[in-house]
Write a protein that holds these residues in place. Structure first.
Motif, PDB file in Angstrom:
ATOM      1  N   LYS A   1      -6.081  23.712 -65.958  1.00 40.94           N
ATOM      2  CA  LYS A   1      -5.650  22.815 -64.881  1.00 40.94           C
ATOM      3  C   LYS A   1      -6.547  21.587 -64.752  1.00 40.94           C
ATOM      4  O   LYS A   1      -6.494  20.867 -63.761  1.00 40.94           O
ATOM      5  CB  LYS A   1      -5.627  23.567 -63.547  1.00 40.94           C
ATOM      6  CG  LYS A   1      -4.607  24.699 -63.500  1.00 40.94           C
ATOM      7  CD  LYS A   1      -4.618  25.394 -62.152  1.00 40.94           C
ATOM      8  CE  LYS A   1      -3.603  26.529 -62.118  1.00 40.94           C
ATOM      9  NZ  LYS A   1      -3.617  27.237 -60.797  1.00 40.94           N
TER      10      LYS A   1
ATOM     11  N   LYS B   1      -0.783   8.736 -63.765  1.00 31.05           N
ATOM     12  CA  LYS B   1      -0.032   9.976 -63.542  1.00 31.05           C
ATOM     13  C   LYS B   1       0.459  10.557 -64.863  1.00 31.05           C
ATOM     14  O   LYS B   1       0.449  11.789 -65.055  1.00 31.05           O
ATOM     15  CB  LYS B   1       1.141   9.723 -62.604  1.00 31.05           C
ATOM     16  CG  LYS B   1       0.726   9.483 -61.159  1.00 31.05           C
ATOM     17  CD  LYS B   1       1.935   9.148 -60.280  1.00 31.05           C
ATOM     18  CE  LYS B   1       1.496   8.847 -58.847  1.00 31.05           C
ATOM     19  NZ  LYS B   1       2.657   8.452 -57.990  1.00 31.05           N
TER      20      LYS B   1
ATOM     21  N   GLY C   1      -0.795  14.251 -66.135  1.00 29.69           N
ATOM     22  CA  GLY C   1       0.262  15.262 -66.115  1.00 29.69           C
ATOM     23  C   GLY C   1       0.173  16.162 -64.893  1.00 29.69           C
ATOM     24  O   GLY C   1       0.108  15.686 -63.762  1.00 29.69           O
ATOM     25  N   ASN C   2       0.125  17.476 -65.148  1.00 27.88           N
ATOM     26  CA  ASN C   2       0.070  18.434 -64.030  1.00 27.88           C
ATOM     27  C   ASN C   2      -1.345  18.946 -63.746  1.00 27.88           C
ATOM     28  O   ASN C   2      -1.524  19.965 -63.092  1.00 27.88           O
ATOM     29  CB  ASN C   2       0.989  19.619 -64.321  1.00 27.88           C
ATOM     30  CG  ASN C   2       0.542  20.408 -65.545  1.00 27.88           C
ATOM     31  OD1 ASN C   2      -0.353  19.979 -66.271  1.00 27.88           O
ATOM     32  ND2 ASN C   2       1.163  21.559 -65.783  1.00 27.88           N
ATOM     33  N   LYS C   3      -2.361  18.242 -64.240  1.00 27.33           N
ATOM     34  CA  LYS C   3      -3.733  18.673 -64.020  1.00 27.33           C
ATOM     35  C   LYS C   3      -4.138  18.477 -62.554  1.00 27.33           C
ATOM     36  O   LYS C   3      -3.691  17.556 -61.879  1.00 27.33           O
ATOM     37  CB  LYS C   3      -4.695  17.890 -64.917  1.00 27.33           C
ATOM     38  CG  LYS C   3      -4.356  17.930 -66.404  1.00 27.33           C
ATOM     39  CD  LYS C   3      -4.375  19.343 -66.962  1.00 27.33           C
ATOM     40  CE  LYS C   3      -4.122  19.321 -68.473  1.00 27.33           C
ATOM     41  NZ  LYS C   3      -4.037  20.679 -69.045  1.00 27.33           N
ATOM     42  N   GLU C   4      -5.026  19.349 -62.094  1.00 30.13           N
ATOM     43  CA  GLU C   4      -5.502  19.282 -60.713  1.00 30.13           C
ATOM     44  C   GLU C   4      -6.885  18.646 -60.605  1.00 30.13           C
ATOM     45  O   GLU C   4      -7.232  18.090 -59.564  1.00 30.13           O
ATOM     46  CB  GLU C   4      -5.558  20.692 -60.112  1.00 30.13           C
ATOM     47  CG  GLU C   4      -4.207  21.376 -60.032  1.00 30.13           C
ATOM     48  CD  GLU C   4      -4.332  22.792 -59.506  1.00 30.13           C
ATOM     49  OE1 GLU C   4      -5.472  23.206 -59.171  1.00 30.13           O
ATOM     50  OE2 GLU C   4      -3.304  23.490 -59.431  1.00 30.13           O
TER      51      GLU C   4
ATOM     52  N   ASN D   1      -3.290  14.384 -54.669  1.00 30.81           N
ATOM     53  CA  ASN D   1      -3.346  15.830 -54.924  1.00 30.81           C
ATOM     54  C   ASN D   1      -4.280  16.188 -56.075  1.00 30.81           C
ATOM     55  O   ASN D   1      -4.504  17.364 -56.364  1.00 30.81           O
ATOM     56  CB  ASN D   1      -1.948  16.357 -55.230  1.00 30.81           C
ATOM     57  CG  ASN D   1      -1.350  15.696 -56.466  1.00 30.81           C
ATOM     58  OD1 ASN D   1      -1.489  14.487 -56.643  1.00 30.81           O
ATOM     59  ND2 ASN D   1      -0.679  16.475 -57.294  1.00 30.81           N
ATOM     60  N   VAL D   2      -4.844  15.167 -56.739  1.00 31.08           N
ATOM     61  CA  VAL D   2      -5.734  15.385 -57.870  1.00 31.08           C
ATOM     62  C   VAL D   2      -7.173  15.076 -57.461  1.00 31.08           C
ATOM     63  O   VAL D   2      -7.439  14.044 -56.841  1.00 31.08           O
ATOM     64  CB  VAL D   2      -5.333  14.499 -59.070  1.00 31.08           C
ATOM     65  CG1 VAL D   2      -6.385  14.573 -60.170  1.00 31.08           C
ATOM     66  CG2 VAL D   2      -3.978  14.921 -59.605  1.00 31.08           C
TER      67      VAL D   2
END
Length: 376
Positions: free
Chosen positions: A44, A68, A72-75, A101-102
């Motif tokens: 993540k 973005k 990707g979907n990394k936190e 959110n990151v």
């Protein structure tokens, strides 16, 4: 691997809506620290090394849409050596405002490179931490008090850089290499340095006179440059986490020295490498000031890690009465004198005690330094 005291502190600030900035000199372990934090996020997280030209290109003058697509979907996004990216402050601001959110953690090898370009864009959007060479407290936590105390002299002579501690058989070669190859790398790339030999000579002069009051006028005369240039160079060296200043304490007495300052090194190994002296303590004429520098540096690390709101000073009068180190906490004074030997008689100045009534007075030697550094 020695766990850094900053790690749990930084982890407690994750996902609070702010960018995390970690400053520190090269080779103090910033990359190791953020990769240790990364281990808790497995797939993540995204690590971006800005020493890589393609990574710099991706982050330079980027848009929020492009960022973005990169993450990707990394936190968790780790941006190492962030100062290498042009306009990195604007890029970090986009992360803070548009990709909330990151969590972003950015490291910078020198605050003068990174802070000047992020302070305004990231006003109210960042947590800032300083990573120093390993502290004696961290070492004690890792290997225990008995072993730390046994290795005390080695730490004073060769310093506290992680690689020096982890590879003791190569310590002399490594500290010389850190001093030669890394110490000046960021400093000499700074546009204000036109004559690098001057700042190198200044460092060697400062290394030779730790524990003594420093006159900018005398330094300017020795280096054949003006006082303002000396002041600028010292400011750069301080922002690069090589040296730090201790100002004089002066309030009541006419005889108090109020204009001089003392300069110490964050790492005594770097200091010893600059003067090419790795002799054992019993063969040194500078043992006393080296011990003083080591203790004040370790106390500085302790206060940084603990986020203590502390003002620090030294004190001296024209009659040569002095206090090596003073801390002021919430208006209360704590006075310390340093002597390596527990047999050498040293006292706190009665003039200082009478006029300022410190909360605590302490003579710090090799037998009680653990109390001063709060190691046990």
């Amino acid at each position: 691997m020695i766990k850094r005291a900053l790690q749990p502190i930084i982890e407690s600030k994750l996902f609070k809506g702010k960018i995390i900035i970690i400053y520190g000199a090269r080779q103090v372990g910033k990359t190791t620290l953020i990769k240790s934090i990364q281990q808790n996020f497995f797939d993540k997280s995204l690590y971006l090394n800005c020493d890589e030209p393609d990574i710099r290109d991706l982050l330079t003058d980027s848009t929020s849409s492009r960022l973005k697509s990169i993450i990707g979907n990394k936190e968790l996004v780790l941006i190492d050596e962030a100062q290498r990216v042009k306009n990195i402050g604007i890029t970090l601001k986009l992360f803070a405002d548009e990709i909330k959110n990151v969590q972003v953690i950015a490291t910078g090898s020198s605050s003068f490179e990174l802070s000047n370009i992020i302070n305004e864009p990231l006003t109210g959007r960042k947590y800032v931490f300083i990573l120093t060479p390993i502290s004696l407290k961290e070492l004690t936590f890792s290997i225990g008090w008995l072993e730390t105390n046994r290795l005390l002299e080695e730490r004073i002579i060769y310093g506290m850089y992680p690689e020096i501690i982890s590879k003791p058989d190569e310590k002399k070669t490594l500290i010389k290499e850190i001093t030669r190859s890394y110490l000046f790398k960021d400093i000499l790339s700074f546009e204000g340095i036109r004559k690098p030999e001057q700042i190198e000579k200044l460092l060697m002069i400062l290394a030779a006179q730790i524990g003594n009051e420093v006159s900018y006028n005398e330094l300017a005369n020795t280096l054949n440059i003006d006082k303002d240039t000396v002041s600028k160079y010292i400011d750069i060296l301080e922002k690069a986490f090589i040296i730090f200043r201790l100002n004089p304490f002066s309030r009541n007495l006419r005889t108090e020295i109020s204009k001089m300052r003392k300069i110490y090194f964050y790492d005594t190994g770097i200091r010893n490498a600059l003067i090419s002296n790795f002799n054992l303590l019993d063969r040194r004429t500078d043992k006393g000031v080296l011990w003083e520098n080591f203790l004040i540096s370790e106390r500085t690390k302790f206060n940084l890690i603990s986020d203590n709101d502390v003002k620090t000073y030294f004190w001296r009068t024209s009659q040569q009465q002095e206090i090596d180190y003073i801390e002021e906490v919430n208006g209360k004074l704590f006075a310390y004198e340093f002597t390596f030997s527990d047999k050498q008689k040293k006292t706190i100045s009665k003039t200082f005690s009478k006029n300022y009534k410190p909360e605590k007075e302490m003579i710090v030697n090799k037998n009680n330094y653990s109390e001063f550094l709060e190691l046990l």
